[in-house]
Scaffold this motif. Structure first.
Motif, PDB file in Angstrom:
ATOM      1  N   SER A  68       0.651  -7.381  -2.390  1.00 58.33           N
ATOM      2  CA  SER A  68      -0.430  -7.354  -1.395  1.00 58.33           C
ATOM      3  C   SER A  68      -1.299  -8.596  -1.528  1.00 58.33           C
ATOM      4  CB  SER A  68      -1.266  -6.080  -1.520  1.00 58.33           C
ATOM      5  OG  SER A  68      -1.964  -6.058  -2.730  1.00 58.33           O
ATOM      6  N   GLY A 121     -13.244  -1.735  -7.056  1.00 58.83           N
ATOM      7  CA  GLY A 121     -12.562  -2.882  -6.448  1.00 58.83           C
ATOM      8  C   GLY A 121     -13.178  -4.198  -6.868  1.00 58.83           C
ATOM      9  N   GLU A 167       0.852  -1.198   0.000  1.00 58.36           N
ATOM     10  CA  GLU A 167       0.000   0.000   0.000  1.00 58.36           C
ATOM     11  C   GLU A 167       0.886   1.246   0.000  1.00 58.36           C
ATOM     12  OE1 GLU A 167      -3.175   0.087   2.952  1.00 58.36           O
ATOM     13  OE2 GLU A 167      -3.085  -2.076   2.996  1.00 58.36           O
ATOM     14  N   ARG A 195      -1.071 -12.243   2.074  1.00 54.77           N
ATOM     15  CA  ARG A 195      -2.012 -12.913   2.961  1.00 54.77           C
ATOM     16  C   ARG A 195      -1.592 -14.306   3.379  1.00 54.77           C
ATOM     17  NH1 ARG A 195      -6.149 -14.763  -1.577  1.00 54.77           N
ATOM     18  NH2 ARG A 195      -6.247 -12.903  -2.791  1.00 54.77           N
TER      19      ARG A 195
END
Lengths: 251, 407
Positions: B403, B283, B28, B407
């Motif tokens: 990004s 998104g 980010e 996870r």
């Protein structure tokens, strides 16, 4: 067990696509405070049954009772208005938004024309805390940075936030590892214990036996078995799913 | 009721800084790369050419950037929903052609003519939005078609090689006149106070809801930095930058206009339901639809906003040139896309802010301006700008991957 109050009752549901009868007179009930697993092989009609409940695709005939009253589920909106929430397999979260923003998407709280972020943040935290979610560090994390289990958690928490009476989970553990599956199943259990009726679709019978109170088996568009998970076993369910056993065969 | 899950606002300054570092590492990055390159370029060019950091060049740079900044900000609204508007530049050209015909040929009041130009932009945006969102034609194709068609329309309206001088002093003033010194300071003070008030208001509402606030020292530092930098800029612009006897000083009028639009647009994106829904559509449109968001409506509004702001960039351009030409707006749109991307707006949709486009426009303008001052051949700045664009797009793609992998 707790109450036996049926939240949703389906009687004689049928649905066909052209010449193909996908649902051939289904009776089905889901109770408040209980987890009902809907199992069946591919093509048995699980998705069609769920789409009808979600209001995405209306049934051809049959009676739908919600909370004792006969209702028509003609659109996703009318289903949502009754308190039916579906958590889809592909989750329907926006990765670029954070947890709070996703949980309130489409139902933002406002002060005048501006978003009331603090209130939404508070409510989101409260809901997650109420579900004893401990895996999420911050409610302002972007969903992109969450694991599959955490995402599933957010999606389920969103339905709680919306005061759902019936939550339908489509393969909630399909893409998850062992630990995350455990977390999500625990969450599903707590969700039901809070008085919500939960329907869970799963191919994983291990998960089903771990979390479900009732097991409904579909076979080629017919409901071939309604079982209590405590009164049956893995093998029986597999036989119902594959059609090698019917309700009459019960030993 | 106490809440056990955090919101990222907890912890002392050090923890906040660490959390910020973690976010940057997680992909980010926001405007960070472009702000850094802004800094590096400034140092580089001022070392290479002493004129670069003078008041005169600085004011020049700001007015050079304003048009690009405006169209880049306009494009953010459609890039955020993963669409593109290649016709934004010529749309502004058509609107300005309408404006100049109304003022010069028909003698209509300039305010009415500007309004007509803006309405024309909104209508064009609505048409693009209709074709993209309702009919489902890819925005690339719709706007490419308009890009070609509107060039013809401009020629038809103004005639081949048509150039019309702008006779309205108010429009000419935007790029060529400056605020008196006291007004420049007033503007800074008002803007800064607004920022401070908004900050304190947010903190108060948060604590009223029982939520944690970031350390207040962080806010003071932010306000201090904005205050100091703002004051330095105003002071610099208020000194005489004329090379002749007549004094030229003050903040160019375009600056407060552009900053106000930036401020209002940012409020719209960050604090209204529309802004939230725009990001959601960018998104994951399917998720937005399932959440009850009217995706078609949001998309159409995005194109309307883009075209309307593009018209404002057309006004800036006409003011700077002092005329409206039949070829106006043709060249700038791709630089506008480049500026937005360089600033950190993701072409994949859903990520980016108006300020990113503004900073990106500054980077591109500085490259142009600085290389020009060094006296390199004209082709070089295209090469450099192109390289920077690809670099920025690569950073975006890599940070997205990162990004996703985090996870």
């Amino acid at each position: 067990m707790t109450s036996q109050r049926p939240i949703v009752e389906l009687v004689g549901i049928t649905k066909s696509f052209g010449p193909v009868d996908v649902l051939k007179g289904i009776d089905f009930t889901a109770y408040a405070g209980r987890v009902t697993a809907l199992v069946g092989d591919n093509g048995a009609g699980k998705s069609t049954l769920i789409k009808g409940l979600a209001g995405v695709q209306e049934y051809d005939s049959g009676v739908v009772k919600f909370d004792g009253e006969e209702v028509r589920l003609s659109s996703a909106r009318s289903a949502a208005a009754l308190g039916i929430e579906v958590v889809y397999q592909d989750l329907a979260l926006c990765e670029n938004l954070d947890i709070v923003q996703n949980m309130f998407l489409g139902r933002e709280s406002m002060t005048g024309i501006t978003l009331n972020e603090p209130q939404m943040e508070f409510e989101a935290s409260k809901t997650l805390t109420g579900l004893s979610v401990r895996t999420v560090k911050s409610v302002r994390q972007k969903v992109a940075s969450l694991s599959g289990g955490q995402r599933q958690t957010v999606a389920i928490a969103r339905s709680v936030l919306r005061n759902a009476k019936l939550v339908i989970l489509d393969e909630p553990t399909a893409a998850l590892g062992v630990a995350q599956t455990e977390q999500v199943l625990n969450l599903v259990r707590r969700l039901a214990d809070s008085g919500v009726a939960v329907i869970i679709i799963s191919h994983n019978l291990q998960d089903v036996f771990k979390v479900a109170d009732d097991i409904a088996v579909l076979y080629l568009g017919k409901m071939v078995a309604n079982l209590k998970s405590t009164e049956t076993n893995h093998l029986d369910v597999v036989q119902y799913i594959t059609g090698t056993r019917t309700m009459g065969d019960q030993a | 009721m106490s809440v056990t899950i955090g919101s990222g606002h907890e912890g002392n300054v050090r923890e906040q800084i660490n959390a910020y570092k973690a976010r940057v590492k997680g992909g980010e990055m926001g405007a960070l790369p472009s702000v850094l390159s802004l800094f590096v370029l400034t140092v580089l060019f001022s070392a290479l050419n002493p004129y670069f950091l003078t008041e005169g060049n600085f004011a020049n740079l700001l007015t050079q950037t304003a048009t690009l900044m405006m169209i880049a900000m306009a494009l953010v609204f459609v890039i955020l929903i993963a669409e593109i508007d290649l016709s934004a530049g010529v749309t502004s050209g058509v609107a300005m052609a309408l404006f100049i015909i109304m003022t010069n040929r028909w003698g209509i009041d300039w305010r009415l003519s500007i309004l007509a130009g803006l309405l024309c932009g909104m209508a064009i945006g609505g048409i693009i939005g209709f074709f993209v969102a309702k009919v489902g034609v890819p925005s690339f194709v719709v706007t490419l078609g308009l890009f070609l068609g509107f060039q013809g329309l401009q020629l038809a309206l103004l005639g081949d090689g048509g150039i019309y001088r702008i006779e309205v002093p108010e429009i000419r003033a935007i790029m060529n006149d400056n605020l008196p010194a006291w007004l420049g300071w007033t503007f800074l003070l008002v803007g800064w106070s607004l920022m401070a008030l908004l900050g304190f208001y947010d903190r108060r509402v948060r604590s009223r809801n029982g939520l944690a606030n970031r350390p207040i020292s962080l806010m003071y530092s932010k306000l201090a930095i904005v205050g100091v930098v703002g004051a330095a800029l105003v002071a610099l612009l208020n000194t005489n930058r004329s090379t002749s006897i007549k004094e030229i000083s003050g903040v160019p009028i375009v600056v407060p206009i552009a900053v106000t639009i930036l401020f209002l647009g940012t409020l719209l994106l960050d604090r209204t339901r529309f802004g939230r829904h725009l990001y959601a559509v960018g998104g994951n449109p399917e998720a937005a639809r399932r959440s009850g968001i009217k995706v078609v409506k949001i998309r159409i509004i995005a194109f309307v906003l883009c075209s309307s702001l593009a018209v404002i960039s057309g006004i800036f351009n006409a003011s700077r040139v002092g005329a409206v030409e039949a070829t106006a707006g043709k060249a700038i749109v791709l630089s506008g896309v480049a500026a937005a991307v360089v600033g950190g707006v993701s072409l994949f949709g859903g990520r980016g802010r108006l300020i990113h486009a503004a900073v990106g426009a500054l980077v591109i303008a500085i490259i142009d301006n600085g290389l020009g001052l060094i006296g390199l051949p004209a082709g070089i700045n295209f090469l450099v700008t192109g390289g920077v664009l690809i670099l920025a797009a690569t950073v975006d793609a890599v940070s997205r991957k990162r990004s996703a992998a985090a996870r």
